[in-house]
Design a protein around this motif. Structure first.
Motif, short mmCIF file in Angstrom:
data_model
loop_
_atom_site.label_atom_id
_atom_site.label_comp_id
_atom_site.label_asym_id
_atom_site.label_seq_id
_atom_site.Cartn_x
_atom_site.Cartn_y
_atom_site.Cartn_z
N SER A 12 54.73 13.66 106.37
CA SER A 12 55.52 13.91 105.16
C SER A 12 54.83 15.00 104.34
O SER A 12 53.61 15.01 104.23
CB SER A 12 55.65 12.63 104.33
N THR A 28 55.04 17.05 100.52
CA THR A 28 55.59 17.08 99.16
C THR A 28 55.61 18.52 98.66
O THR A 28 54.59 19.21 98.67
CB THR A 28 54.75 16.22 98.20
N VAL A 67 56.44 21.11 95.47
CA VAL A 67 56.49 21.13 94.01
C VAL A 67 56.73 22.57 93.55
O VAL A 67 56.11 23.51 94.06
CB VAL A 67 55.17 20.61 93.39
N GLN A 118 60.42 18.50 92.31
CA GLN A 118 59.59 17.94 93.39
C GLN A 118 60.46 17.19 94.39
O GLN A 118 61.40 16.50 94.01
CB GLN A 118 58.54 17.00 92.78
N PHE A 119 60.15 17.34 95.68
CA PHE A 119 60.83 16.56 96.70
C PHE A 119 59.92 16.39 97.90
O PHE A 119 58.97 17.15 98.10
CB PHE A 119 62.17 17.19 97.12
N LYS A 120 60.19 15.36 98.71
CA LYS A 120 59.45 15.11 99.93
C LYS A 120 60.31 15.43 101.14
O LYS A 120 61.53 15.27 101.10
CB LYS A 120 58.99 13.65 99.98
N SER A 179 60.13 15.63 105.75
CA SER A 179 59.41 15.40 107.01
C SER A 179 60.07 16.24 108.09
O SER A 179 61.14 16.81 107.90
CB SER A 179 59.44 13.91 107.39
N PRO A 236 66.51 18.14 101.39
CA PRO A 236 66.15 16.83 100.85
C PRO A 236 67.37 16.08 100.31
O PRO A 236 68.30 16.68 99.78
CB PRO A 236 65.17 17.17 99.72
#
Length: 204
Positions: free
Chosen positions: A25, A27, A29, A38-40, A42, A60
């Motif tokens: 994963s 992150t 920013v 901000q988002f994550k 993979s 995302p």
């Protein structure tokens, strides 16, 4: 952005790129107008664009938006735009109506044309009438902090001002306007996302 994915310029360091690709994963920013986004993601994939290394991730499903509420800037919609009427020096009772480009509890930016009103950095302007659609009008004092060109109109100037000694009642009125404007903008954005079929955006 292409086919439901986002591509970013990859680090020049090969080891750092490898860590990004292998991570379970990542992150991301960023900052837009002092608002933290901000988002994550993979499943990062390494690639190239115009001969430069890139990292591509799926679009995302959720985006976190963080900002200081006390100074969050809001851009009024054109249909419900705020107007600031500033007094013209040497012309008693005469005011120039300036469109508000953005506004916060700390100040505002207005659109000015030098041939009609030429702001001077550091000048304090009393007796400005601020009209807030849906909320009301009030009189405020402004201090000019910045004057710069407007990319879309070479004749115009963007004038950034701060509020001077704002009364509690006036600040409460402004906070109500910001809340109403932010809510209306959020509803429009959710409708746009629904009609376009794109994933929803989580707002914090």
């Amino acid at each position: 952005e292409a086919a439901g994915a986002l591509a970013f310029a990859a680090p020049a360091d090969a080891r750092m790129r490898s860590r990004l690709i292998q991570a379970s994963s990542v992150t991301f920013v960023g900052f837009v107008d002092a608002v933290k986004l901000q988002f994550k993601a993979s499943g990062a994939v390494e690639g190239t664009h115009a001969g430069r290394p890139t990292v591509t991730v799926p679009m995302p499903a959720e985006l976190i938006r963080l900002q200081r509420r006390a100074a969050a800037r809001v851009r009024p919609a054109a249909t419900r735009g705020a107007v600031c009427r500033v007094p013209l020096g040497g012309s008693p009772g005469q005011h120039e109506a300036l469109r508000v480009l953005d506004i916060s509890t700390g100040g505002l930016a207005v659109l000015a044309y030098p041939e009609r009103f030429e702001p001077v950095v550091g000048a304090e302007i009393d007796g400005c009438r601020l009209d807030l659609p849906g909320v009301g009008g009030t009189v405020v004092s402004l201090r000019v902090r910045h004057v710069g060109p407007l990319p879309t109109d070479e004749r115009a100037r963007c004038c950034g001002c701060e509020f001077v000694q704002m009364a509690p009642a006036v600040q409460a009125m402004l906070e109500r306007y910001l809340e109403v404007t932010e809510r209306a903008a959020g509803l429009c954005e959710r409708r746009r996302l629904f009609l376009s079929g794109r994933p929803g955006v989580g707002v914090d």
